[in-house]
Design an enzyme around this catalytic site. Sequence first.
Site: not given
Ligand code: G6P
Length: 573
Positions: A72, A98-99, A451, A474, A568
């Site tokens: 990513w 990763n980091g 959501e 508003h 994710k």
């Molecule tokens: C990312 C994912 C979301 C998730 C968020 C928090 O943005 O795409 O789907 O809600 O992280 O992730 P977590 O693992 O802390 O619920």
Amino acid sequence: MCGICAYKTKENAVKLAVESLKILEYRGYDSCGISLFKNGKIETIKSLVDIEDLRKKTESISSHLAIGHTRWATHGGVTLKNAHPHLSSSNKIALVHNGIIENYKTLKENLNCAFQSETDSEVLVNLIEKEGGSLIEKVISASKKVEGTFAIAVIENDELVVGKRESPLYVAFCESGVVATSDISAFVGNVKEFYILNDDEFACLNENKIEFFNKNGEKIKKNAEILPKITQNFKIFDKTHMESEIKETKIVLKNTLKEYLNSDILTNLNLPKKIKEIDLIACGTAYHSALMGAEFFKEQGINSHAYVASEFRYGKEILSKNTLYIFVSQSGETADTIACAKLLKEKKMHLLALTNTPNCVLNRVCDNVLPTFAGKEFAVASTKAYCCQVFVLYLFSLFLAQNLQDNIEELIKFTNDFQVQDFDRALLDKIYHYKKIFFVGREKDYITALEASLKLKEISYINSIAISAGELKHGTLALVDESTLIIAISTEENVREKLFSNLEEIRARGGEVILVSNFKSGGFTKVSLSSMCENLMPIVSIIPLQFFALRMCEKLGYNPDKPKNLAKSVTVE
Ligand code: G6P
């Protein structure tokens, strides 16, 4: 947010690494790659397509030592040069990372070598090469110069070294050797036990031996953990992870309730004697379940607030020993949420993690854990895990108010009667052309609106906002015209009439209204919901809206499992 893996095995490590990367793909899919050691040199294969493409490219290659990466992008665009693994300038060392190396610019200036990519990771591999000693010594001394976060796997000749700070990393013996991965669900090759690397710990991996080191280079002993069964997924297989996961909601809610009723999870919690307030801290979808949780606690007479972790961590909230701090996270590895938990741990506050991933970092930071039993969630857009979070928060609010016993029958009835409801396809055909979509609601329905809007944005890239219905007049009402679709959620009896007045105001200005409700339609086009336990209606109402986002995404020809720009697991700030 990038996944890494490493194998040193008697069988073909390249094949095992590809299998792991397939599982880790949810962490980022901008590019992927593998480095392996063969005939005395390192060979590297990369792909900008996907893991399947990498599989094809590596099919005929075999080696007993391989490291892999799925990216990513943070530093540098999505190009083959920026794809991992990265090689040192002599081509003798390969690294996956990763980091984020925060001081990479300063390090780069001092390194005096030619760089192929724009990444911070390439700086790290060259820094390692410049250090003296064995590979483990070089990695440890380089790590001391680094500011930032890392989970790394490094190979030089036949040696494999891994290490971590902040980003997750786990190591294990598999049937034919050793493995390291960012996520325990990505272990392949019959792993039964595994080791958790803590921050600034490192390991030298050999086929039949793992040696652990601390940041001073001293050998340390670690205990193995049993691999939990959560890594198994449930059995619904649809054409996308997202569709399978929405459809699994009924199974996982039932499963979660069963686990809570048949175990001591709640009674074993070590909670403050007098809880005056509950603050919930989370990111993304988990923040929305935190908002819902705050409503449940208030309904049981406990003052409660929900905070976005990235705001809370730099904010000026007044802390209290009489407050219980709940960290909600599907993955349990979201950087901002973990940072808040660590901050409050230092101040000796009462912490509770609500997570879907056993052995995750957040569980290890917090004193108490409330698990959700949603099974592994792969799709970037969280669905079944969100419903389980809302469900567990409701259950916990009843438990704290000593009302759980009286509500068990209702909870069982809810999980038995609950049905997963797709979005009406005929209705979708009429509305999918809208490019401006508002979600509105009041009270808990407003949180559902937030959501639903996030789901739509995440996977269909349609510009959408959520607004509490009473706030429309508003400002936002100025945007309403014939080109606006308003999806209104109405499951709260006490504000039903108020919401309908707001919808009339929208209709008067030409906006198209779709009502998602278990009440009478009031003349609006309606997606009908079954009437169930009022407090759990947010779980009933979000399902067709999750499907709405999914079906819109499909109509527009996108892949819901791989939304652009997202990952994710967000392990960077
Ligand atoms: C990312 C994912 C979301 C998730 C968020 C928090 O943005 O795409 O789907 O809600 O992280 O992730 P977590 O693992 O802390 O619920």
